[in-house]
Design an enzyme around this catalytic site. Structure first.
Site, mmCIF file in Angstrom:
data_model
loop_
_atom_site.group_PDB
_atom_site.id
_atom_site.type_symbol
_atom_site.label_atom_id
_atom_site.label_comp_id
_atom_site.label_asym_id
_atom_site.label_seq_id
_atom_site.Cartn_x
_atom_site.Cartn_y
_atom_site.Cartn_z
ATOM 1 N N ARG A 101 0.854 -1.186 0.000
ATOM 2 C CA ARG A 101 0.000 0.000 0.000
ATOM 3 C C ARG A 101 0.890 1.237 0.000
ATOM 4 O O ARG A 101 1.988 1.221 0.541
ATOM 5 C CB ARG A 101 -0.887 0.034 1.250
ATOM 6 C CG ARG A 101 -2.028 -0.959 1.209
ATOM 7 C CD ARG A 101 -2.970 -0.753 2.387
ATOM 8 N NE ARG A 101 -2.385 -1.122 3.643
ATOM 9 C CZ ARG A 101 -1.888 -0.299 4.542
ATOM 10 N NH1 ARG A 101 -1.937 1.010 4.350
ATOM 11 N NH2 ARG A 101 -1.360 -0.735 5.657
ATOM 12 N N TYR B 99 -1.030 -3.801 -7.016
ATOM 13 C CA TYR B 99 -0.868 -4.484 -5.725
ATOM 14 C C TYR B 99 -2.207 -4.523 -4.961
ATOM 15 O O TYR B 99 -2.919 -3.516 -4.872
ATOM 16 C CB TYR B 99 0.200 -3.788 -4.862
ATOM 17 C CG TYR B 99 0.150 -4.293 -3.444
ATOM 18 C CD1 TYR B 99 0.670 -5.540 -3.120
ATOM 19 C CD2 TYR B 99 -0.516 -3.579 -2.454
ATOM 20 C CE1 TYR B 99 0.549 -6.048 -1.840
ATOM 21 C CE2 TYR B 99 -0.638 -4.080 -1.169
ATOM 22 C CZ TYR B 99 -0.103 -5.321 -0.867
ATOM 23 O OH TYR B 99 -0.247 -5.820 0.395
ATOM 24 N N LYS C 285 -9.593 -2.171 1.798
ATOM 25 C CA LYS C 285 -9.261 -0.977 2.583
ATOM 26 C C LYS C 285 -10.032 0.257 2.082
ATOM 27 O O LYS C 285 -10.483 1.080 2.875
ATOM 28 C CB LYS C 285 -7.762 -0.702 2.514
ATOM 29 C CG LYS C 285 -6.890 -1.857 2.981
ATOM 30 C CD LYS C 285 -7.118 -2.199 4.428
ATOM 31 C CE LYS C 285 -6.102 -3.224 4.921
ATOM 32 N NZ LYS C 285 -6.353 -3.614 6.303
ATOM 33 N N HIS D 279 -10.891 -1.512 11.712
ATOM 34 C CA HIS D 279 -9.783 -2.383 11.294
ATOM 35 C C HIS D 279 -9.592 -3.451 12.377
ATOM 36 O O HIS D 279 -8.639 -3.405 13.142
ATOM 37 C CB HIS D 279 -8.534 -1.510 11.134
ATOM 38 C CG HIS D 279 -7.391 -2.181 10.457
ATOM 39 N ND1 HIS D 279 -6.114 -1.669 10.507
ATOM 40 C CD2 HIS D 279 -7.301 -3.302 9.692
ATOM 41 C CE1 HIS D 279 -5.298 -2.443 9.811
ATOM 42 N NE2 HIS D 279 -5.985 -3.444 9.316
ATOM 43 N N SER E 181 -1.243 -2.837 11.302
ATOM 44 C CA SER E 181 -0.863 -3.817 10.293
ATOM 45 C C SER E 181 0.401 -4.552 10.743
ATOM 46 O O SER E 181 1.275 -3.960 11.371
ATOM 47 C CB SER E 181 -0.586 -3.121 8.959
ATOM 48 O OG SER E 181 -1.721 -2.398 8.555
ATOM 49 N N CYS F 276 0.840 -6.893 13.013
ATOM 50 C CA CYS F 276 0.997 -7.199 14.446
ATOM 51 C C CYS F 276 0.320 -8.522 14.798
ATOM 52 O O CYS F 276 0.057 -8.796 15.967
ATOM 53 C CB CYS F 276 0.428 -6.081 15.314
ATOM 54 S SG CYS F 276 1.545 -4.691 15.514
ATOM 55 N N ASP G 24 -9.538 -9.055 9.561
ATOM 56 C CA ASP G 24 -9.030 -7.724 9.217
ATOM 57 C C ASP G 24 -10.031 -6.586 9.416
ATOM 58 O O ASP G 24 -9.639 -5.513 9.827
ATOM 59 C CB ASP G 24 -8.553 -7.726 7.757
ATOM 60 C CG ASP G 24 -7.653 -6.540 7.422
ATOM 61 O OD1 ASP G 24 -6.821 -6.172 8.260
ATOM 62 O OD2 ASP G 24 -7.787 -5.988 6.315
ATOM 63 N N ARG H 225 1.844 -12.232 -0.235
ATOM 64 C CA ARG H 225 0.496 -12.491 0.288
ATOM 65 C C ARG H 225 -0.107 -13.785 -0.216
ATOM 66 O O ARG H 225 0.270 -14.300 -1.260
ATOM 67 C CB ARG H 225 -0.429 -11.337 -0.159
ATOM 68 C CG ARG H 225 -0.024 -9.959 0.344
ATOM 69 C CD ARG H 225 -0.459 -9.764 1.756
ATOM 70 N NE ARG H 225 -0.020 -8.492 2.312
ATOM 71 C CZ ARG H 225 -0.704 -7.833 3.247
ATOM 72 N NH1 ARG H 225 -1.843 -8.305 3.697
ATOM 73 N NH2 ARG H 225 -0.227 -6.708 3.740
#
Ligand code: OXD
Ligand code: MN
Length: 592
Positions: A69, A197, A206, A226, A248, A250, A277, A377
């Site tokens: 991102r 991406y 998102k 989130h 993000s 974690c 997410d 990913r």
């Protein structure tokens, strides 16, 4: 596929601008998806993997300059800058439309425009919101088929209504200098150009489900967050639900799919994943807060995922999965990534598609030397997850007992604490932070504040977003209790003290006991902290002294943090609600 005049005229307008050779409507059928996979294989856009070992799985590589991102190029274009706030990039909507028009004009010449009607949430449910994404990438179509609910039933549910989110994506030249991810909340519109991406181009995720949805949620009285959602089942068969926000990278996916420690598993505890997410939350008729995961799949980070760290995620990726930027094992046409196992392939291509020599791997230059990109990913179907919740497709969602915020802090935050009430809990969310680790570029130990893990995702002024949290609290007769956790506390040598992963369930059990009024706590300046003996450490190689260390509140480091929070609130600006400023003053006074 539809007579909806709003949809048709918008597609006409976008096609006139981008000038595709043809337009193909995506109907959600397996036949069409299979034909698109075959076409993408024939052009090299995706590679079919070993169908015995990984049935239905494919590999894709993005451009080398397009692997994550891009927050610096992500814009919220509200009519005034004040509405977008200081944390978001902003540009005047007309100026941005003019700029984008130049980039989109003729961008699909010689290409096909795919029309993807999709739903975030179960089609026809009160939570569901519909979108249409136009894209010139088959990779995007195939990913959207996994991540969202796609098909003609979405158009039927939309009917003649203008109430849908418009998304236009064109790969164009993948030019970094002209890469834009832009949201026009007032126009229900998302425009993405010059990227391929996932996070920039799967517009349901998102862009829609967080940025646009957070804006809509404020307008309509609900929340887009989130957050993962999990259900924890006890030996009596009762399931209670927790939603949790972490910045993000974690470990949200790991927590969402947690396997209980053996002693608990034997007793009959189980964790069910509802989402990893994003959560959409609404007040239910019973006065509680109810949550759904609006997505239909997982777009997870591959490196570090293995049988021990996340057995369920790994199992989810063994079929029907698209891998992006991982390492390609040429010996058996499968995939590999750092942290999968101790056997890097000897005959392989790295994430760039170049011959890869695993002996040259250098931890300090992962992007340059690793087999898989650190942000590589998997896109995998939720239904393929062994622990997917039976409530995953529920129209009503699941009732939330606890909201958990978390960050990566070496010293400041204890393993867990509970806020005093909703307002204080909102404050705790607003001061969420993580410290940079040696793994990331730049200085180590720098605090990045990431309120509710929404810093890159709030679709409007962060101060107003805090206010919306406070307002929601007033409208939930029976609100969840709010907690904060920190799995990343370290000793003086920098080693993690808490084992994390499955053992995090021990902390979740204390949290649920608190919600049920069944556990004690100690009141401290920052909130309620467990008594060391109240976290069940059965079977763990940790003693009560270590638990006490994990639960200490270090006043000096908190006072330092207060100064950092003041700076951050200044940055957010004068929309920070007075209630939160008062909470900050009160915290400082309690610490003093
Ligand atoms: C994600 C992120 O990809 O938060 O989920 O960056
Ligand atoms: Mn995320």
């Amino acid at each position: 596929m539809t007579n909806n005049k709003y949809v048709l005229s918008w597609i006409d307008e976008m096609a006139a601008m981008t000038q595709p050779d043809k337009i193909v409507w995506i109907d959600g059928t397996e036949e069409q998806a299979e034909a698109l996979r075959a076409e993408a294989c024939s052009t090299g856009e995706i590679i079919k993997l070993n169908q015995e070992k990984l049935p239905g799985c494919y590999l894709h590589r993005t451009a080398v300059n397009d692997v994550a991102r891009v927050e610096g190029r992500t814009f919220i274009c509200t009519p005034t800058k004040e509405e977008a706030g200081n944390i978001n990039n902003w540009m005047d909507p007309q100026e941005m439309y003019t700029k984008l028009k130049k980039l989109y004009t003729g961008a699909m010449k010689g290409r096909t425009m795919y029309v993807i009607p999709y739903s975030m949430g179960v089609v026809g449910s009160d939570f569901a919101k519909y979108g249409i994404e136009l894209t010139d990438s088959i990779y995007v179509v195939l990913n959207m088929l996994i991540m969202t609910r796609v098909g003609t039933n979405v158009l039927e549910a939309l009917g003649d209504s203008p109430d849908y989110i418009k998304g236009l994506h064109a790969k164009a030249d993948l030019d970094e200098e002209n890469r834009y991810i832009v949201h026009f909340p007032q126009d229900n519109t998302i425009m993405s150009v010059n990227s391929g991406y996932g996070g920039n181009v799967l517009l349901g995720k998102k862009c829609f489900a967080l940025r646009i949805a957070s804006y809509l949620g404020r307008k309509e009285g609900w929340m887009a967050e989130h957050m993962l959602i999990l259900g924890l089942e006890n030996p009596e068969g009762e399931v209670r639900y927790i939603s949790a926000a972490f910045p993000s990278a974690c470990g949200k996916t790991n927590l969402a799919m947690l396997i209980p420690p053996e002693a608990f598993r034997k007793k009959g505890y189980k964790v069910w994943c509802v989402g990893d997410d994003i959560a959409w939350l609404r007040v239910g008729k019973d006065g509680r807060l109810w949550a759904v995961n609006p997505e239909n799949g997982f777009f997870g980070v591959a490196p570090g995922t293995n049988e021990h760290s996340n057995y369920n995620a790994l199992a989810t990726t063994r079929k029907d999965t698209i891998f992006t930027n991982v390492c390609h094992n040429l010996d058996d046409n499968t995939v590999w990534w750092e942290g999968l196992d101790e056997n890097p392939p000897k005959n392989a291509l790295n994430w760039r598609g170049e011959k890869w020599d695993y002996t040259k791997y250098d931890k300090s230059d992962k992007v340059g030397t690793s087999g898989a990109h650190p942000n590589s990913r998997f896109t995998a179907k939720a239904v393929n997850c062994p622990c997917i919740s039976p409530e995953f497709n529920s129209m009503a969602g699941v009732p939330i007992d606890a909201i958990v915020f978390g960050g990566r802090r070496a010293k400041t935050a204890p393993l867990v604490y509970q806020s005093f009430n909703w307002q204080h809990g909102t404050f705790v969310g607003s001061i969420m932070a993580s410290e940079t680790t040696a793994a990331a570029a730049g200085a180590v130990g720098v605090v990045r504040r990431d309120p509710m893990a929404m810093r890159p995702f709030a679709g409007y002024n962060m101060g107003d977003y805090f206010k919306h949290w406070l307002d929601m609290g007033k409208n939930i007769p029976n609100p969840p209790k709010i907690f904060h956790v920190n799995w990343f506390r370290t000793d003086d040598e920098g080693h993690f003290i808490w084992p994390g992963f499955g053992d995090n369930m021990r902390v979740l059990l204390w949290i649920l006991d608190r919600c049920a009024g069944a556990a004690d706590a100690v009141e401290t300046p920052i909130g309620f902290v467990p008594k060391a003996e109240d976290i069940n450490i059965e079977g763990l190689d940790i003693d009560l002294n270590v638990m006490r260390e994990l639960l200490t509140v270090d006043k000096a480091s908190w006072l330092e943090d207060v100064e950092n929070i003041k700076e951050f609130y200044k940055l957010v600006g004068d929309h920070v609600p007075a209630e939160l400023q008062e909470e900050l003053v009160a915290l400082e006074a309690r610490l003093g």
